[in-house]
Enzyme design. Structure first.
Site, PDB file in Angstrom:
ATOM      1  N   GLU A 105     -53.936  22.957   0.663  1.00 45.22           N
ATOM      2  CA  GLU A 105     -55.300  22.887   0.124  1.00 45.22           C
ATOM      3  C   GLU A 105     -56.137  24.134   0.427  1.00 45.22           C
ATOM      4  O   GLU A 105     -57.172  24.047   1.109  1.00 45.22           O
ATOM      5  CB  GLU A 105     -56.014  21.643   0.653  1.00 45.22           C
ATOM      6  CG  GLU A 105     -55.372  20.356   0.174  1.00 45.22           C
ATOM      7  CD  GLU A 105     -56.158  19.096   0.563  1.00 45.22           C
ATOM      8  OE1 GLU A 105     -57.134  19.205   1.324  1.00 45.22           O
ATOM      9  OE2 GLU A 105     -55.783  18.016   0.102  1.00 45.22           O
ATOM     10  N   GLU A 139     -49.899  14.699  -1.407  1.00 47.03           N
ATOM     11  CA  GLU A 139     -50.848  13.806  -0.728  1.00 47.03           C
ATOM     12  C   GLU A 139     -51.486  12.886  -1.760  1.00 47.03           C
ATOM     13  O   GLU A 139     -51.865  13.324  -2.850  1.00 47.03           O
ATOM     14  CB  GLU A 139     -51.989  14.573  -0.051  1.00 47.03           C
ATOM     15  CG  GLU A 139     -51.605  15.281   1.211  1.00 47.03           C
ATOM     16  CD  GLU A 139     -52.799  15.954   1.885  1.00 47.03           C
ATOM     17  OE1 GLU A 139     -53.949  15.514   1.675  1.00 47.03           O
ATOM     18  OE2 GLU A 139     -52.555  16.925   2.618  1.00 47.03           O
TER      19      GLU A 139
HETATM   20  O1  IFM Z   1     -56.987  14.424   5.848  1.00 45.09           O
HETATM   21  C1  IFM Z   1     -57.021  15.266   4.732  1.00 45.09           C
HETATM   22  C2  IFM Z   1     -55.873  16.243   4.773  1.00 45.09           C
HETATM   23  O2  IFM Z   1     -55.860  16.991   5.921  1.00 45.09           O
HETATM   24  C3  IFM Z   1     -55.979  17.187   3.603  1.00 45.09           C
HETATM   25  N1  IFM Z   1     -56.122  16.471   2.360  1.00 45.09           N
HETATM   26  C4  IFM Z   1     -57.099  15.421   2.288  1.00 45.09           C
HETATM   27  C5  IFM Z   1     -56.952  14.473   3.458  1.00 45.09           C
HETATM   28  C6  IFM Z   1     -58.023  13.379   3.379  1.00 45.09           C
HETATM   29  O3  IFM Z   1     -59.299  13.949   3.403  1.00 45.09           O
END
Ligand code: IFM
Length: 450
Positions: free
Chosen positions: A163, A355
């Site tokens: 990210e 994710e």
């Molecule tokens: O916890 C985070 C993760 O570290 C990165 N993506 C989003 C998740 C939820 O906010």
């Protein structure tokens, strides 16, 4: 139609959010340690010095993954466990920790997917300019080479950065994440350029040092705009809004994925950012665009849009009472159809959902269990959308639920619970939630029960 036969069902977490062991065995400080210990930065001034204490409970956590039937685990490496100062002397116990973890995962039938950078940038390198320093790309590549030397005999799946939009925008623009900077747009774009170079040099280091064939990708946020009707106009508007830079900030896909996968910054972005654009030296784009094996996408939500009078995307207001997660993020299962589809059409790479998940109001009930029907329903809906994407020809290789267990949610501290497994942060006790048992059944059935 079922999910593809060899679909990778996984769970994800990251080093800083679960490991704890902040000073254990020679680990050096990261910018998140500094940020957390600066009053007023994190909810209730919480920190991750202990977090889930995964560093000391790692064997138990691998057993929990085995019981879940997880086929894969997406973990990240703490740069400062390996190089306490970010560069220079190697900390062998740090490498040993990950080496043992990889062995244990493999012994329990769980394939490790390793992310090399999930936001915990070395404090000492930050003092030398951090991502604003062009040398940061080389520092990252040197660290990647060390990790690859030690783990690539057993690890084959790698991601460079997690990210970038978030650690650059929220960490360097809005100041709400570490290192807490509020830089002008030009500096944010300069730091971005250096992280893209770091990605490219990191991939080169990986390929040069890998002892077994490496599958390499990265894991940006996928910012999804989806059509509120199936009309061609709405679909075109949504596709454009998802694939182009449409506003002067870092919250987009193209500024990150176009250089990495197409070898240039997007035209519209260059126009919108204007004078704030970074200087691109000769050869930079060749470095940034390295052949990748997959594109990771982190998707939690999306925005419905329709075509306005000139075809441009206009936000379609959600119905009053639209469901929200505990974090107040809208529940938008469509995002797991349209996000992968638009990205696959544009970049033509196999996709992993690296994710997806939600924070929920979970607690231990009187019966000693943790009942989280919302997580089950949320994931059920999102996975159905993902299967639709597979049915429509999107090459989705796997899905990683965020997260394996409740953990340190950055500036929100321990307020938000994202786990399939409940963690009592006072005692460290783990309790698989109802959703963990449900996900286990989904994995067993390869999603046929959805
Ligand atoms: O916890 C985070 C993760 O570290 C990165 N993506 C989003 C998740 C939820 O906010």
């Amino acid at each position: 139609m079922p999910f593809p036969k060899d679909f990778t069902w996984g769970v994800a977490a990251s080093a800083y959010q679960i490991e704890g062991g902040a000073d254990a065995d020679g680990r050096g400080p990261s910018i998140w340690d500094t940020f957390c210990h600066t009053p007023g930065k994190v909810w209730h001034d919480q920190h991750a010095d202990v977090a889930c204490d995964h560093y000391h409970r790692v064997a138990e956590d691998v057993q929990l993954m085995r019981q879940l039937g997880a086929k894969a685990y997406r973990l990240s490496i703490s740069w400062t466990r390996i190089l306490p100062h970010g560069k220079g002397a190697i900390n062998q116990p740090g490498l040993d920790f990950y080496s043992r973890l990889v062995d244990d995962l493999l012994a329990n039938g769980v394939t490790p997917f390793v992310t090399l950078f999930h936001w915990d940038y070395p404090e000492d390198l930050y003092q030398r300019g951090g991502w604003l320093n062009r040398t940061s790309a080389q520092w990252f590549a040197d660290y990647v080479a060390i990790v690859t030397d030690h783990l690539s005999d057993r690890v084959q799946h790698w991601m460079t950065l997690n990210e970038p939009q978030v650690f650059l925008k929220f960490g360097h623009g809005d100041g709400i994440n570490a290192p807490g900077l509020k830089l002008p747009l030009a500096d944010q774009l300069l730091a971005t350029h250096h992280t893209l170079l770091a990605h490219g040099k990191g991939v080169q280091a990986l390929r040069a040092h890998a002892k077994t064939p490496a599958q390499v990708g990265w894991a940006p946020v996928c910012v999804v705009r989806y059509p509120s009707t199936l009309s061609e106009q709405d679909q075109a508007a949504a596709r454009h809004a998802t694939c182009a830079v449409t506003q002067p900030d870092l919250w987009n896909n193209a500024w990150f994925n176009d250089p990495v996968l197409l070898g240039h910054y997007p035209e519209e972005g260059l126009k919108i950012f204007g004078d704030a654009c970074p200087h691109v030296s000769e050869g930079d784009m060749q470095t940034i665009k390295q052949p990748l094996d997959f594109l990771g996408l982190n998707i939690y939500e999306g925005q419905p849009v329709h075509a306005g009078p000139s075809g441009q995307a206009v936000f379609t207001p959600r119905p009053v009472g639209h469901p929200l997660t505990a974090f107040r993020w809208p529940v938008e299962p469509e995002s797991l159809y349209w996000g992968p589809r638009f990205m696959h059409d544009r970049y033509k790479l196999p996709i992993y959902i690296t994710e997806n998940g939600l924070s929920n109001v979970d607690w231990v009930s009187l019966d000693g269990k943790v009942h989280d029907p919302q997580r089950i329903d949320f994931t059920h809906r999102y996975l159905r959308s993902l299967r639709r994407a597979c049915d429509d020809g999107v090459d989705v290789k796997g899905y990683f639920h965020w997260s394996l267990m409740d953990n340190f949610e950055w500036a929100a501290g321990y307020k938000e619970r994202f786990g399939l497994i409940y963690v009592d942060f006072e005692t460290g006790r783990r309790i698989p939630k109802d959703s963990a048992l449900w996900y286990r059944d989904v994995i067993r059935a390869n999603g046929d029960n959805l």
